[in-house]
Design a protein around this motif. Structure first.
Motif, PDB file in Angstrom:
ATOM      1  N   ARG A   1     -55.856 128.596  13.696  1.00 49.26           N
ATOM      2  CA  ARG A   1     -55.268 128.857  11.820  1.00 49.26           C
ATOM      3  C   ARG A   1     -54.834 130.457  11.212  1.00 49.26           C
ATOM      4  O   ARG A   1     -53.431 130.725  11.610  1.00 49.26           O
ATOM      5  N   PHE A   2     -55.694 131.021  11.387  1.00 46.44           N
ATOM      6  CA  PHE A   2     -55.955 132.650  11.406  1.00 46.44           C
ATOM      7  C   PHE A   2     -55.411 132.889  12.420  1.00 46.44           C
ATOM      8  O   PHE A   2     -54.265 133.785  11.886  1.00 46.44           O
ATOM      9  N   ILE A   3     -54.941 132.510  13.405  1.00 45.42           N
ATOM     10  CA  ILE A   3     -54.920 133.590  14.642  1.00 45.42           C
ATOM     11  C   ILE A   3     -53.055 133.055  14.149  1.00 45.42           C
ATOM     12  O   ILE A   3     -52.022 133.873  14.623  1.00 45.42           O
ATOM     13  N   ALA A   4     -52.767 132.297  14.349  1.00 36.44           N
ATOM     14  CA  ALA A   4     -50.816 131.664  14.149  1.00 36.44           C
ATOM     15  C   ALA A   4     -50.858 132.072  12.595  1.00 36.44           C
ATOM     16  O   ALA A   4     -49.351 133.109  12.397  1.00 36.44           O
ATOM     17  N   GLU A   5     -51.470 132.432  12.043  1.00 31.80           N
ATOM     18  CA  GLU A   5     -51.081 132.982  10.996  1.00 31.80           C
ATOM     19  C   GLU A   5     -50.024 135.004  10.867  1.00 31.80           C
ATOM     20  O   GLU A   5     -49.693 135.149  10.865  1.00 31.80           O
ATOM     21  N   GLN A   6     -51.207 134.948  11.600  1.00 29.25           N
ATOM     22  CA  GLN A   6     -51.212 136.448  11.951  1.00 29.25           C
ATOM     23  C   GLN A   6     -50.139 136.711  13.220  1.00 29.25           C
ATOM     24  O   GLN A   6     -49.203 137.663  13.320  1.00 29.25           O
ATOM     25  N   VAL A   7     -49.956 136.068  14.071  1.00 28.42           N
ATOM     26  CA  VAL A   7     -48.755 136.005  15.063  1.00 28.42           C
ATOM     27  C   VAL A   7     -47.517 135.824  13.752  1.00 28.42           C
ATOM     28  O   VAL A   7     -46.511 136.603  14.850  1.00 28.42           O
ATOM     29  N   ALA A   8     -47.543 135.314  12.637  1.00 33.28           N
ATOM     30  CA  ALA A   8     -45.991 134.631  11.923  1.00 33.28           C
ATOM     31  C   ALA A   8     -45.954 135.936  11.345  1.00 33.28           C
ATOM     32  O   ALA A   8     -44.864 136.585  10.791  1.00 33.28           O
ATOM     33  N   ALA A   9     -46.674 137.103  11.523  1.00 30.95           N
ATOM     34  CA  ALA A   9     -46.477 138.148  10.978  1.00 30.95           C
ATOM     35  C   ALA A   9     -46.552 138.935  10.784  1.00 30.95           C
ATOM     36  O   ALA A   9     -47.011 139.800  10.992  1.00 30.95           O
ATOM     37  N   GLY A  10     -46.341 138.647  12.387  1.00 29.58           N
ATOM     38  CA  GLY A  10     -46.093 139.642  13.299  1.00 29.58           C
ATOM     39  C   GLY A  10     -46.672 139.915  14.290  1.00 29.58           C
ATOM     40  O   GLY A  10     -46.584 141.704  14.807  1.00 29.58           O
ATOM     41  N   GLU A  11     -48.460 140.075  14.021  1.00 28.81           N
ATOM     42  CA  GLU A  11     -49.161 140.776  15.196  1.00 28.81           C
ATOM     43  C   GLU A  11     -48.609 140.691  16.195  1.00 28.81           C
ATOM     44  O   GLU A  11     -48.322 139.206  16.798  1.00 28.81           O
ATOM     45  N   ALA A  12     -49.422 141.022  17.404  1.00 30.43           N
ATOM     46  CA  ALA A  12     -49.270 141.264  19.149  1.00 30.43           C
ATOM     47  C   ALA A  12     -50.650 140.036  19.146  1.00 30.43           C
ATOM     48  O   ALA A  12     -51.435 140.133  18.931  1.00 30.43           O
ATOM     49  N   ILE A  13     -50.287 139.801  20.728  1.00 31.09           N
ATOM     50  CA  ILE A  13     -51.123 138.321  20.661  1.00 31.09           C
ATOM     51  C   ILE A  13     -52.991 139.429  21.691  1.00 31.09           C
ATOM     52  O   ILE A  13     -53.431 139.005  21.393  1.00 31.09           O
ATOM     53  N   GLU A  14     -52.743 140.278  22.344  1.00 31.13           N
ATOM     54  CA  GLU A  14     -53.423 141.013  22.895  1.00 31.13           C
ATOM     55  C   GLU A  14     -54.739 140.833  21.733  1.00 31.13           C
ATOM     56  O   GLU A  14     -54.642 142.073  21.029  1.00 31.13           O
ATOM     57  N   GLY A  15     -56.043 140.910  22.129  1.00 28.28           N
ATOM     58  CA  GLY A  15     -57.599 140.934  21.735  1.00 28.28           C
ATOM     59  C   GLY A  15     -57.377 140.009  19.825  1.00 28.28           C
ATOM     60  O   GLY A  15     -58.132 139.943  19.507  1.00 28.28           O
ATOM     61  N   LEU A  16     -55.808 138.956  19.797  1.00 24.55           N
ATOM     62  CA  LEU A  16     -55.659 137.744  19.131  1.00 24.55           C
ATOM     63  C   LEU A  16     -56.378 136.769  19.404  1.00 24.55           C
ATOM     64  O   LEU A  16     -56.735 136.209  18.533  1.00 24.55           O
ATOM     65  N   TYR A  17     -55.314 136.548  20.492  1.00 23.70           N
ATOM     66  CA  TYR A  17     -55.047 135.111  21.155  1.00 23.70           C
ATOM     67  C   TYR A  17     -56.207 134.812  22.451  1.00 23.70           C
ATOM     68  O   TYR A  17     -54.984 135.721  23.668  1.00 23.70           O
ATOM     69  N   PRO A  18     -57.044 134.583  22.854  1.00 22.18           N
ATOM     70  CA  PRO A  18     -57.684 133.912  21.733  1.00 22.18           C
ATOM     71  C   PRO A  18     -58.624 134.935  21.075  1.00 22.18           C
ATOM     72  O   PRO A  18     -58.431 136.353  21.574  1.00 22.18           O
TER      73      PRO A  18
END
Length: 478
Positions: free
Chosen positions: A444-461
């Motif tokens: 859920r945290f990751i989805a919020e960051q992606v929705a805010a425009g963050e890149a995937i690398e280092g975030l997911y996972p």
């Protein structure tokens, strides 16, 4: 009320195990029939009370088909055995488990008390009956608890008569109690037991043998064996359908209901369990959830010569439905063959009425629109209008099965959502829930960051760089 036999038999002979479903309950299948004697003084008729001896708690009922010998039988062949039977009627092989220990197998005190063998109410002419096409049903308090036919007996009636007559001469009027099917259990004072034998194809019936259980008015004398029970005896008397089964803890069920099958599948794979999804299924309710423990049913490939024996009457499919307990999921192994129905609307409705949590089959679903309207999550491989006899023989219940490529054991936890169904080993449920809750929190945290425009690398996972931000985010959540 007098029993309908007219004369007192010289002996009553009872068979221990004769129905496959009862043998399965008992965990053994005998190679040969075994017997015990009941005294003629135990006979009673419909309407007579069955008095539970003072101090006893485990008064049992066993609905049975009674054969009344018409011609003297001495060393007869199995082929000619049935010809020595004059009458057929219903019987209740009642007993008190509390006294069984004292008899060392004879069952004299536990099964032979006065009134412990009610028979009747009507006698059916054996000459007009097919001994392999009889139906036996038992009700307790109006609820059907036993339903079986004689198509698949371990020892057909002619075989029993031939076997007995090798050493014991059967005289006219003698009674043979031919065994009880699954479902025999314990009754208490105030309960009414009804037993009926019928020939459905001919419209013939013995009528219902009806007896109420009462408490004996007299106490047992103290100069003999007294009632004795323990946990093992109680489990034996009540039977597997009545012994409390492990149930899914409400908190565990609620936690699983809130988790995605995708998350559970991921956590199972992390533990090396790669084959826990039941593949190739679709739900009748895509937005619904399924959580429950497995009660299994296995189908084997159709063999026309065996379907008549195993597919008709109270077959394994119908028994599986009647065996369902609240919170259980009926899980069917149809060998991933969707070209025939494995359940339809009537049995699905019956499953719902018994409190089932859902149905899962890797075969076809009949009456799919009607089943979809039920309040019963159902997962299936495809819709199909044909009955199961097109491809399947219902074979057995309560055994490990393969369903959609997954091994399912009775008691396994099934969780289903729009993505499919996963199998959760009960002993892993607690840790899976904890880790799945954490995984879904991170996602859920990751989805919020992606929705805010963050890149995937280092975030997911979630990597080390994002851990502090995640912990801060999590601390703000309930």
């Amino acid at each position: 009320m007098p029993h309908p036999l007219g004369t007192q038999p010289s002996k009553i002979i009872a068979v221990h195990l004769n129905y496959p479903c009862r043998a399965k309950e008992r965990g053994r299948v005998p190679d040969q029939p075994s017997y015990f004697l009941k005294p003629p003084s135990s006979l009673a008729g419909t309407g007579d009370a069955i008095a539970r001896p003072s101090g006893c708690e485990l008064m049992s009922f066993e609905g049975e088909i009674a054969l009344v010998i018409g011609r003297r039988a001495h060393r007869v062949s199995p082929e000619r055995g049935w010809g020595h039977v004059a009458w057929v009627t219903a019987a209740n092989d009642a007993g008190a488990y509390d006294l069984r220990y004292a008899d060392r197998g004879s069952n004299l005190r536990s099964k032979g008390a006065d009134g412990f063998t009610p028979v009747g109410p009507r006698l059916l002419d054996a000459a007009a009956l097919d001994p392999a096409a009889l139906r036996l049903r038992t009700w307790v308090g109006g609820e059907l608890v036993q339903d079986a036919d004689t198509a698949t007996l371990l020892f057909p009636f002619g075989t029993l008569i031939a076997d007995l007559s090798r050493l014991v001469t059967l005289e006219p009027g003698d009674v043979i109690l031919t065994g009880t099917p699954a479902g025999a259990s314990v009754v208490s004072p105030g309960d009414t037991v009804e037993v009926e034998v019928s020939a459905p194809d001919q419209g013939l019936t013995s009528g219902r043998l009806r007896n109420q259980v009462t408490e004996a008015e007299h106490t047992l004398a103290e100069w003999g064996a007294m009632p004795r029970v323990d946990a093992a005896l109680r489990a034996d008397a009540w039977g597997p359908a009545h012994v409390a089964e492990p149930t899914l803890d409400k908190a565990v069920a609620e936690a699983l209901r809130g988790l995605a099958t995708a998350t559970l599948s991921s956590q199972l794979r992390k533990r090396g369990l790669q084959h826990m999804t039941i593949d190739g299924l679709r739900p009748t309710k895509p937005g619904g959830r399924l959580v429950g423990t497995a009660h299994t049913l296995r189908y084997l490939p159709l063999r026309e010569d065996l379907f008549a024996r195993y597919g008709n009457g109270m077959n394994a499919q119908k028994r599986a439905v009647e065996e369902l307990r609240p919170g259980q999921v009926l899980v069917m192994d149809a060998r991933r063959d969707p070209t025939s129905g494995t359940i339809g609307d009537i049995l699905a409705l019956r499953a719902q009425m018994r409190g089932a949590a859902g149905i899962v089959t890797d075969g076809g679903l009949r009456d799919s629109a009607a089943v979809a309207d039920l309040d019963l999550p159902t997962y299936y491989a495809a819709e199909h209008p044909a009955v199961l006899g097109r491809r399947h023989v219902p074979w057995d219940t309560g055994v490990p099965i393969a369903c959609g490529g997954a091994l399912v054991q009775p008691g396994d936890i099934l969780v289903g959502d729009a993505d499919g169904v996963v199998v959760v080993p009960p002993d892993l449920a607690g840790e899976l829930i904890a880790d799945s809750v954490e995984q879904e929190s991170q996602e859920r945290f990751i989805a919020e960051q992606v929705a805010a425009g963050e890149a995937i690398e280092g975030l997911y996972p979630l990597g080390p760089t994002w851990q502090p931000a995640y912990q801060q985010w999590r601390d703000t959540r309930p």
